[in-house]
Design an enzyme around this catalytic site. Structure first.
Site, PDB file in Angstrom:
ATOM      1  CE  LYS A   1       4.930   3.234   2.035  1.00 19.52           C
ATOM      2  NZ  LYS A   1       5.569   2.202   0.375  1.00 19.52           N
TER       3      LYS A   1
ATOM      4  CD  GLU B   1      -1.531  11.452  -4.242  1.00 22.99           C
ATOM      5  OE1 GLU B   1      -1.180  10.543  -5.448  1.00 22.99           O
ATOM      6  OE2 GLU B   1      -0.654  12.365  -4.739  1.00 22.99           O
TER       7      GLU B   1
ATOM      8  CE1 TYR C   1      -1.558   9.238  -1.242  1.00 16.71           C
ATOM      9  CE2 TYR C   1      -0.905   8.414  -2.878  1.00 16.71           C
ATOM     10  CZ  TYR C   1      -0.934   9.340  -2.356  1.00 16.71           C
ATOM     11  OH  TYR C   1      -0.056  10.438  -2.036  1.00 16.71           O
TER      12      TYR C   1
ATOM     13  CG  HIS D   1       2.295   7.013  -7.868  1.00 14.95           C
ATOM     14  ND1 HIS D   1       1.419   6.572  -7.128  1.00 14.95           N
ATOM     15  CD2 HIS D   1       2.589   8.645  -7.220  1.00 14.95           C
ATOM     16  CE1 HIS D   1       0.203   7.710  -6.783  1.00 14.95           C
ATOM     17  NE2 HIS D   1       1.233   9.064  -6.341  1.00 14.95           N
ATOM     18  CD  GLU D   2       5.789  10.355  -7.766  1.00 11.60           C
ATOM     19  OE1 GLU D   2       4.833  11.446  -7.879  1.00 11.60           O
ATOM     20  OE2 GLU D   2       5.099   9.498  -6.706  1.00 11.60           O
TER      21      GLU D   2
ATOM     22  CD  GLU E   1       2.778  14.304  -7.545  1.00 11.52           C
ATOM     23  OE1 GLU E   1       3.017  14.090  -6.955  1.00 11.52           O
ATOM     24  OE2 GLU E   1       1.235  15.347  -7.338  1.00 11.52           O
TER      25      GLU E   1
ATOM     26  NE  ARG F   1       9.036   6.297   0.953  1.00 10.73           N
ATOM     27  CZ  ARG F   1       9.269   5.765  -0.142  1.00 10.73           C
ATOM     28  NH1 ARG F   1       9.873   4.205  -0.087  1.00 10.73           N
ATOM     29  NH2 ARG F   1       7.983   4.765  -0.435  1.00 10.73           N
TER      30      ARG F   1
ATOM     31  CG  HIS G   1       1.008  12.263  -9.329  1.00  7.86           C
ATOM     32  ND1 HIS G   1      -0.178  12.595  -9.034  1.00  7.86           N
ATOM     33  CD2 HIS G   1       1.201  12.422  -8.653  1.00  7.86           C
ATOM     34  CE1 HIS G   1      -0.721  12.045  -7.971  1.00  7.86           C
ATOM     35  NE2 HIS G   1       0.695  11.593  -7.822  1.00  7.86           N
TER      36      HIS G   1
ATOM     37  CG  ASP H   1       2.332  17.878   5.075  1.00  8.37           C
ATOM     38  OD1 ASP H   1       2.391  18.092   4.235  1.00  8.37           O
ATOM     39  OD2 ASP H   1       3.539  18.987   5.780  1.00  8.37           O
TER      40      ASP H   1
END
Ligand code: BES
Ligand code: ZN
Length: 616
Positions: free
Chosen positions: A567, A331, A396, A308-309, A284, A565, A312, A388
């Site tokens: 994720k 979040e 979230y 979402h971003e 964001e 990424r 923020h 991290d």
């Protein structure tokens, strides 16, 4: 010495930085930035002042007016999480000038050589500072408790251009000696105004936490997609056109955000699509959201990440968590706000489907932390903990659940008013969980008698009054997944209008391990392993690995080499290396990482290394 943030050396008895003037010379051949930074404090200070650094060389610290040197010292060994303490000795100074260089270990920066880019002709560099990586670009009080305004002069090769999460004010020839450049290390000062260089100038007039500092430099292009929105990426027509199409609904989302949460305070809302190694779905950064290219696939999910971003912009960037122990304030609120925007622009069914995927993710991460229950709380203790390493769905989705619980208690109309007032009250401030709870109690009298606020914020696991989302579509998909366990695969007519998110929910609700023959049968019918949608592909490959179905190792390797990424990297590497009887999988994981690790962002490299350290 009283710390205010477990992840920073910032001392509560020292004044905070209010402004940073940065001068940055980008040396692409050595992947180094040579910089000068003038830090201004809220009041003059005498004695030591503590700053965060990581992997930086500090060459000199000077009085900004007289240029006489100021004494400084660096801690002899870096803290594995916080980095190196820089202590500068001040005598009634309200500002000082630091001359420094970044290094290959600067964890916020990813430098891509020309062959690693799409067009293969020019280099590219970009930042990812959240949560505690800004200190690897320039020395600072790297805590979100400190909000700073800044200006920046970026000196880059003329064939490139720069963007920042700040207002662009100029692109012009460099001026010899400007912005303290004569002090730059290793003679780079004299190259400042060399032939072939250009300066891009930016200012950020609104005070932001350091983790929102961001830039990218490369051969960039853009398309206009709305009155306050451009989408930028490497200058590749096909990428820019696809991105412009994907994000054409952005202005409508900004308007809905303003209706729900108050004025959009950041003037522009531009998007930057990064190379595939970008470690997150989205970040964001104010005025310029950073995005992974994997969200461009022509369905609802790209807009969801943008929602979402965008959210923020109010929750996170206007109101910021005071430190990472209160990360859920960023979040959880944003996940709630994202779903409110999605509900208006994509409908209630889609918003509930997202909440359903989130519910599944929350339950999985609660399970993942069963031996470390601290991280199933909303408010967590993070002394000695790398943010991290504990990144999860808990802040979230448990945060979302908490806010939904309050909404259901007081009704949507009252909750909408409450959120607007919350944002108006705390905008441009950094706050903690207690501040939120006090504000809630003051504005919703008696709420503590209806909801166990302490259990929600300080308790472990999922409170009994959390709410599993329900909708026809959600329930149908979950029951189809349950039928798979009994050997029934969904029929073609049942999945005819499924998008990626439907498949994602379906796959995530299958058992963790099934017969290899069932995996193959599912894939023969629906070709999930070849899906262009990485959410679907990765969910399928994860299932295949944990079911020890080895036919897909080729696809797994290809995926790990295409995208960075986290994720996707996290579940795939974890599935390969965790558990016993998986020598072949472990060898594959180690070989792929040895061959490709260099192409991941340093933060992603660190995360894969910690997965290996835990399981190998
Ligand atoms: N701020 C986060 C990304 C982040 C979190 C970076 C922690 C570094 C440390 C961002 O807003 C985010 O949540 N991104 C998600 C998007 C999704 C929830 C739609 C992601 O990257 O997956
Ligand atoms: Zn977020």
């Amino acid at each position: 010495m009283a710390p205010i943030d477990p992840h920073s050396f910032t001392d509560s008895s020292h004044p905070l930085t209010t402004h940073i003037a940065l001068t940055l010379f980008f040396d692409f051949p050595s992947s180094t930035i040579h910089g000068a930074a003038v830090l201004s404090l809220s009041c003059p200070h005498t004695g030591p002042l503590s700053l965060d650094t990581r992997a930086l060389s500090i060459h000199q610290i000077l009085d900004p007016d007289t240029h006489s040197p100021l004494p400084f010292s660096l801690s002899p060994t870096p803290d594995p999480i916080k980095g190196t303490l820089l202590s500068v000795s001040l005598s009634n100074h309200s500002s000082f000038l630091i001359i420094f260089s970044t290094s290959h270990a600067s964890s916020a920066l990813q430098w891509l050589s020309p062959p690693q880019t799409f067009n293969k002709t020019h280099p590219f560099v970009y930042t990812q500072c959240q949560s505690i990586h800004a200190r690897s670009i320039f020395p600072c009080q790297d805590t979100p408790a400190a909000r700073v305004r800044y200006s920046a002069l970026l000196n880059i090769p003329r064939e490139l251009s720069a963007v920042m999460a700040a207002k662009h004010v100029d692109r012009r020839p460099p001026i010899a000696g400007e912005g303290n450049t004569s002090f730059l290390s290793q003679g780079f000062g004299s190259l400042w105004a060399a032939e072939g260089r250009v300066v891009e100038a930016f200012v950020m007039d609104q005070p932001v936490p350091p983790y929102l500092f961001a830039f990218a430099v490369g051969e960039l292009g853009f398309r206009e997609v709305g009155p306050r929105t451009r989408v930028y990426s490497e200058a590749v027509d096909s990428v820019l056109d696809a991105a412009a199409r994907e994000f054409e609904g952005t202005e409508e989302m900004i308007r809905q955000g303003e209706r729900l949460f108050g004025d959009y305070e950041w003037e522009r809302f531009d998007l930057l699509v990064l190379p595939p190694s970008f470690p997150y779905g989205g970040m964001e950064n104010p005025r310029m959201v950073f995005l992974t290219p994997t969200v461009i696939k022509g369905d609802a999910s790209g807009a969801q990440v943008v929602a979402h971003e965008l959210a923020h912009s109010w929750t996170g960037n206007l109101i910021t968590n005071k430190n990472n122990e209160h990360f859920w304030l960023n979040e959880g609120f944003t996940t709630y706000a994202e779903r409110r925007i999605v509900e208006v622009v994509q409908g209630e069914d889609r918003a509930t489907l997202n909440a359903g995927i989130g519910w599944k993710g929350l339950n999985e991460d609660i399970e993942r932390f069963k031996d470390n229950l601290e991280f199933t709380k909303l408010k967590t203790k993070q002394e000695g903990v790398d943010p991290d390493a504990i990144y999860s769905q808990v802040p979230y989705e448990k945060g979302f659940q908490f806010l939904l619980r309050i909404e259901r208690q007081i009704g949507r109309a009252a909750f909408d008013e409450f959120i607007k007032k919350y944002i108006a009250t705390f905008k441009f401030k950094s706050i903690d969980t207690e501040t939120f709870i006090d504000f809630l109690k003051a504005n919703v009298p008696g709420i503590e008698n209806e909801i166990d606020l302490e259990l929600w914020t300080e308790g472990i696991g999922i409170p009994p009054d959390a709410y599993e989302p329900v909708s026809n579509l959600y329930t149908k998909i979950v029951s189809l997944a349950n039928e798979f366990k009994l050997g029934r695969m969904p029929r073609e007519d049942e999945v005819a209008d499924w998008q990626g998110q439907e498949w994602e929910l379906y796959l995530e609700n299958l058992p963790k391990s099934v017969e290899a023959s069932q995996i193959q049968a599912l894939d023969e019918r629906y070709r999930l392993s070849e899906s262009k949608d990485y959410e679907v592909k990765v969910a399928f490959l994860q299932l295949a690995i944990s079911s020890k179905c080895r036919d897909y190792h080729g696809e797994v390797e290809k995926t790990l080499k295409e995208v960075g990424r986290m994720k996707y990297l996290r579940p795939l590497y974890t599935a390969l290396v965790q558990g016993t009887g998986k020598e072949e999988e472990k060898i594959l994981a180690k070989r792929v990482f040895a061959e490709t690790g260099d192409c991941y962002h340093p933060i992603a490299q660190g995360v894969v290394e910690s997965i290996f350290a835990k399981h190998l």
